[in-house]
Motif scaffolding. Structure first.
Motif, mmCIF file in Angstrom:
data_model
loop_
_atom_site.group_PDB
_atom_site.id
_atom_site.type_symbol
_atom_site.label_atom_id
_atom_site.label_comp_id
_atom_site.label_asym_id
_atom_site.label_seq_id
_atom_site.Cartn_x
_atom_site.Cartn_y
_atom_site.Cartn_z
ATOM 1 N N ALA A 1 43.351 -23.806 88.376
ATOM 2 C CA ALA A 1 42.400 -23.119 88.846
ATOM 3 C C ALA A 1 41.388 -23.094 88.366
ATOM 4 N N THR A 2 41.455 -23.104 86.383
ATOM 5 C CA THR A 2 40.047 -23.197 86.114
ATOM 6 C C THR A 2 39.087 -24.207 86.451
ATOM 7 N N GLN A 3 39.705 -25.653 86.244
ATOM 8 C CA GLN A 3 39.542 -26.485 86.433
ATOM 9 C C GLN A 3 38.526 -26.670 87.726
ATOM 10 N N ALA A 4 39.692 -26.091 88.938
ATOM 11 C CA ALA A 4 38.994 -26.436 89.816
ATOM 12 C C ALA A 4 37.708 -25.150 90.213
ATOM 13 N N ARG A 5 37.667 -24.199 89.379
ATOM 14 C CA ARG A 5 36.457 -23.490 89.482
ATOM 15 C C ARG A 5 35.130 -24.114 88.641
ATOM 16 N N VAL A 6 35.299 -25.323 87.850
ATOM 17 C CA VAL A 6 34.665 -25.647 87.092
ATOM 18 C C VAL A 6 33.715 -27.341 88.062
#
Length: 145
Positions: free
Chosen positions: A98-103
């Motif tokens: 989820a964090t990588q998707a936001r990045v």
């Protein structure tokens, strides 16, 4: 009448630092450092042996291994990545994905704003030149030039 600057390390560096500052601003609400973003980008392709991850980030950022191991440890402590297996592999957790998707969304937006109206042939030429400069610099750093 403006003059076209000469392509050199100063011009490249200014572009890098300005872009990096925008990226750091975009990921600050996620609590991520630039080094953590680089590690997450490596892990976006799938699990990586810990030593390989450290090498990739070290060679990308030109920092020492202890600093990168600290970045990985911070990501583990935050629950963003997990280390497992006998030859330890690092992988994104659900929170990490989820964090990588936001990045990735932040990078896509930044890329569109900064590069979107530049003609494709100019972008391709710039990419070729910068890739060559990077390779030459890396060769010198490795002592093979």
């Amino acid at each position: 009448m403006s003059t076209v600057p000469t392509l050199n390390g100063q011009v490249i560096g200014q572009a890098h630092y300005a872009t990096r500052a925008l990226l750091e601003r975009a990921v600050a609400p996620l609590g991520l450092s630039f080094g953590q973003v680089v590690a997450l980008n490596v892990l976006a392709a799938g699990p990586v042996e810990r030593a390989r991850l450290v090498h990739r980030v070290t060679s990308t950022l030109k920092v020492d291994e202890p600093a990168v191991r600290q970045v990985v440890d911070q990501l583990v402590d935050a629950g963003v990545v997990q280390v497992d297996g006998p030859a330890p592999h690092v992988r994104l957790t659900d929170i990490g994905h989820a964090t990588q998707a936001r990045v990735a969304d932040a990078v896509a937006g930044l890329t569109a704003r900064l590069y979107g109206d530049i003609p494709a042939d100019e972008l391709a030429a710039a990419a070729r030149v910068l890739t060559l400069v990077t390779q030459r610099a890396n060769d010198e750093l490795a002592g093979t030039a």
